[in-house]
Scaffold this active site. Structure first.
Site, PDB file in Angstrom:
ATOM      1  N   GLY A 152       4.486  40.614 -47.151  1.00  0.00           N
ATOM      2  CA  GLY A 152       5.276  40.365 -48.012  1.00  0.00           C
ATOM      3  C   GLY A 152       5.595  41.388 -48.956  1.00  0.00           C
ATOM      4  O   GLY A 152       6.180  41.339 -50.113  1.00  0.00           O
TER       5      GLY A 152
ATOM      6  N   GLY B 249       7.465  44.005 -48.178  1.00  0.00           N
ATOM      7  CA  GLY B 249       8.757  44.499 -48.092  1.00  0.00           C
ATOM      8  C   GLY B 249       9.090  45.746 -46.916  1.00  0.00           C
ATOM      9  O   GLY B 249       9.758  46.282 -46.880  1.00  0.00           O
TER      10      GLY B 249
ATOM     11  N   SER C 204     -18.019  48.866 -48.706  1.00  0.00           N
ATOM     12  CA  SER C 204     -17.506  49.232 -50.061  1.00  0.00           C
ATOM     13  C   SER C 204     -18.166  48.335 -51.088  1.00  0.00           C
ATOM     14  O   SER C 204     -18.057  48.626 -52.338  1.00  0.00           O
ATOM     15  CB  SER C 204     -16.088  49.128 -50.219  1.00  0.00           C
ATOM     16  OG  SER C 204     -15.714  47.831 -50.216  1.00  0.00           O
TER      17      SER C 204
ATOM     18  N   LYS D 186      -7.516  47.932 -54.801  1.00  0.00           N
ATOM     19  CA  LYS D 186      -8.815  47.360 -55.811  1.00  0.00           C
ATOM     20  C   LYS D 186      -8.618  47.667 -57.078  1.00  0.00           C
ATOM     21  O   LYS D 186      -8.924  46.862 -58.088  1.00  0.00           O
ATOM     22  CB  LYS D 186     -10.082  48.391 -55.270  1.00  0.00           C
ATOM     23  CG  LYS D 186     -10.354  47.964 -53.867  1.00  0.00           C
ATOM     24  CD  LYS D 186     -11.474  48.644 -53.626  1.00  0.00           C
ATOM     25  CE  LYS D 186     -11.900  48.352 -51.924  1.00  0.00           C
ATOM     26  NZ  LYS D 186     -13.016  49.362 -51.421  1.00  0.00           N
TER      27      LYS D 186
END
Length: 776
Positions: free
Chosen positions: A357, A359, A677, A720
């Site tokens: 989504g 683009g 992470s 993030k």
């Protein structure tokens, strides 16, 4: 040999003609000097020297233009014709050789030396005469140029020299060969030469006859085929099939001529067309060949669109279609600038990587529009068969070219923008590895000679601008990833989503749902709440669906007559769309012990991740819950081991393991979580729980930890950071090595966040934990 005689005599050059001794024939004389020579001859003794020219187109020959040997002849009669030429009857007397030629202006004089025949033993000449007559008789039988009457005349001649000259005069040989006979004074040699010449002529005639028979047979076959074809046409016309196969063949031939194929491909096409013509139409092979030819002629081999290399125009179009995405736009404009300077650049292979989504596909369309190229899209999601890329062999039933060649056919040019959608969704199984087949397509050094199994001939893909899209680059095999320039498109910020909604999505949905401009107005506070509470994504696809739903609600209100204009405020949003669907992780209201906020990267963008640690009496067991993957489990083990090794420095009871069990939990246990992470977040939560020091409520963190406490770099810092901004955090602890990635983060996000680069866990704890220790 008798004595030779010298004399001076008028000379008449002959063009394409030669006169032997004892020959009587008519000559047409037109050149003025030749006519004067004849008249001079008739005034003296009627003798004239006849000699042939080497080249017939010379009007005034010199001595070098004449042969050395000729014939002295007697002029028996001369008649002037109405057209101005003179017809002369001459009789050849004997051979003579030129010593000198004099041009007297009126005519030519020749100083000549007469040549008489040289005879050898009579028996040899007799034997050669018989052989010559035998050969000549056989020649007359196969030749149409010499009549039987001529043979009868020659057979009555007893004198060998005379016979040789008469036969030579009737042979259909070149002037040069006739001159060679004239120049041979030795009668035996002359006879032998004629025997050889007639033998050669007979062989040539026999070969001609064989060729003639073959040609006749071939013509008969051709006429037969023509007759049968005409019959077939008549039958087809009666049956209503007016064109039949011959019409199809003619159409295909015309298409091949118009296709402008490379020479080698055109040869293959004509060869296959010849096969198609011979194969019966009812045969299965007929449709296979026709299908192959149709594919060859429908592919673009040389047709291309002209690139519009106006960088300013391209930048304007890209900005019109997309808000943000500066890195991608910059790369496209760089490509255009380089191509404008070099005029020869291989098509780049870009891979737009990012969540759904954002683009990626529409951006590829904008790239095509900005450089004035055709656009073609091929979806690779779920492809498992290598033949989907390379095509099937023509021997298989239902064989077709691969997706690449099919796409080029749709593009109709050799230089389209070719979108390879969802390249990370290709899989491999027993039918082959399609990602390996893509290696040739996406290698600029190889794709100039791409080979499809169906087409078989090389096809040039070097002018194509390939653009791939992927959600997760790690799913693309290394060799394939190496061939592409990966441009990461992170999720949009809230500010960007507001712009996109106002400028693109809302006007589009208002139009699609039949509303007029001004009938639906969405206030800024309502739009921001809609983005935060009704959608949870990196892109704007879900946002567009919610806006479409809002337009439909407004359409219903207007059609029912309740209102003529709908203004949506923050309060009315719940009335129209119901309760909010999402609650973004918000910053804690107060500092918490044993709970740290981590930052995670997902395919839908970034998210916050709360990690909780609980300590209770036990025997030192470490329990991990929350549907964690192997990497996160190992991160927790590493953090636990580090804390045990540094217990005293961290003011933790070294014997805490013997007395307590530790439970680490990541909420939303139904959602799988993994990634390298969360190490420092788990370590911070553990230290907080063991020391009783609360974790600051405004702090989020991301980074991996080693057994020595070093903080390792992570990926997806932009995503993030967006999630931290959404959650209301104000300080983010990041690995020192990720400081370079801060330039990718929008300024609007950086303004509200403080980034703290760290190298060691001690720095993390100093920033994340408060000094206060809860009592109890």
């Amino acid at each position: 040999m008798t004595d030779k005689q010298r004399k001076k005599i008028p000379l008449l050059p002959l063009r394409g003609l030669l006169v032997y001794p004892s020959m009587v024939l008519h000559l047409d004389v037109g050149r003025e000097k030749s006519v004067q020579a004849l008249e001079q001859s008739m005034m003296v003794d009627n003798e004239i020297f006849l000699v042939s020219q080497k080249e017939v187109n010379i009007d005034e020959p010199s001595k070098d233009d004449l042969y050395d040997m000729g014939t002295i002849a007697r002029v028996k009669q001369m008649v002037k014709l109405p057209n101005g030429t003179n017809r002369v009857l001459v009789e050849g007397l004997y051979r003579a050789q030129i010593e000198n030629v004099t041009d007297d202006d009126d005519f030519y004089h020749a100083d000549i030396l007469t040549i008489e025949d040289e005879h050898v033993e009579k028996n040899e000449e007799e034997a050669l005469m018989r052989t010559l007559m035998d050969q000549f008789e056989k020649f007359v039988k196969v030749s149409k140029k010499v009549t039987q009457e001529t043979f009868n005349t020659v057979s009555d001649i007893d004198e060998p020299s005379h016979m040789a000259d008469i036969i030579a005069s009737h042979l259909p040989i070149k002037l040069k060969e006739k001159q060679a006979v004239l120049e041979t004074a030795n009668v035996k040699d002359r006879l032998q030469k004629l025997v050889d010449m007639i033998g050669n002529e007979r062989e040539v005639l026999q070969i001609e006859q064989k060729i003639g028979k073959r040609v006749k047979k071939s013509m008969e076959k051709t006429q037969k085929e023509y007759y049968l074809r005409e019959q077939m046409k008549a039958i087809q016309n009666e049956l209503g099939d007016k064109d039949g196969k011959s019409g199809e063949v003619a159409q295909l031939k015309e298409k091949i001529e118009q296709a402008q194929m490379p020479e080698r491909v055109e040869e293959v096409a004509y060869k296959e067309l010849g096969r198609y013509e011979k194969v019966p139409q009812s045969s299965a092979e007929s449709s296979v060949i026709r299908n192959y030819i149709e594919w060859l002629v429908s592919l673009p081999w040389s047709k291309e669109t002209e690139d519009n290399l106006d960088v300013n125009r391209a930048e304007k179009i890209l900005d019109e279609d997309h808000y943000g995405l500066e890195k991608v736009k910059e790369r496209v404009l760089e490509y255009l600038a380089v191509q404008k300077l070099t005029q020869t650049i291989k098509g780049p292979i870009l891979c737009l990587a990012g969540p759904p989504g954002v683009g990626k596909t529409s951006l590829a369309k904008s790239i095509a529009r900005s450089i004035n190229r055709k656009f073609v899209r091929v979806s690779l999601g779920g492809i498992r068969d290598e033949a989907e890329i390379r095509g099937h062999r023509r021997t298989y039933i239902g064989a077709m070219p691969g997706r690449i060649i099919q796409g080029m056919k749709r593009a109709e040019t050799v230089n389209p923008v070719f979108l390879l959608d969802e390249i990370d969704k290709m899989a491999s199984d027993f039918r082959g590895d399609p990602s390996s087949a893509m290696l040739e397509v996406l290698d600029p050094e190889q794709n100039g000679t791409f080979s499809d199994h169906f087409i078989e001939e090389h096809y040039d893909l070097s002018k194509v601008m390939f653009v791939a899209t992927a959600n997760n680059v790690s799913n693309i095999p290394g060799p394939l990833r190496d061939r592409m320039e990966i441009i990461t498109i992170a999720g949009y910020t809230e500010v960007e989503k507001v712009h996109i909604s106002k400028e693109h999505l809302l006007p589009k949905q208002i139009k699609e749902n039949g509303l007029k401009k001004g009938q639906l107005q969405l206030r800024d506070d309502a739009l921001l709440k809609l983005i935060r509470r009704y959608t949870r994504e990196a892109g704007v696809r879900g946002l567009e669906r919610v806006l479409a739903s809002l337009c439909r609600k407004a359409a219903k209100i207007i059609v029912s007559g309740e209102k003529q204009r709908v203004v949506v405020t923050e309060k009315q949003l719940e009335e129209l769309l119901g309760r909010p669907k999402f609650r973004y992780g918000r910053a804690e209201l107060e500092d918490q012990i044993g709970a740290a906020t981590g930052l995670a990267y997902t395919t839908a963008g970034g998210d916050t991740l709360s990690i909780e640690v609980s300590i209770y009496p036990g025997k030192g067991n470490l329990t991990l819950t929350g549907k964690l993957g192997d990497v996160m489990k190992e991160s927790a083990q590493a953090a636990f081991s580090y804390i045990r090794s540094r217990a005293s420095e961290l003011h933790i009871d070294p014997e805490f393991v013997e007395k307590n069990d530790i439970h680490v939990h990541v909420p939303e246990g139904a959602t799988p979580k993994d990634g390298p992470s969360a190490g420092i977040t788990m370590a911070t939560a553990l230290v907080s729980a063991l020391t009783g020091r609360p974790v600051r409520k405004e702090v989020g963190m991301t980074g991996e930890i080693t057994l020595r406490g070093r903080v390792l770099p992570i990926g997806g810092l932009k995503e993030k950071s967006l999630s931290a901004h959404r959650a209301g955090l104000t300080k983010i602890i990041i690995p020192d090595q990720n400081e370079k990635d801060l330039e990718d983060i929008p300024d609007s996000i950086k303004e509200g966040l403080t980034f703290v680069p760290v190298k060691h866990l001690d720095e993390v704890l100093e920033q994340a934990l408060t000094e206060a220790v809860h009592e109890g």
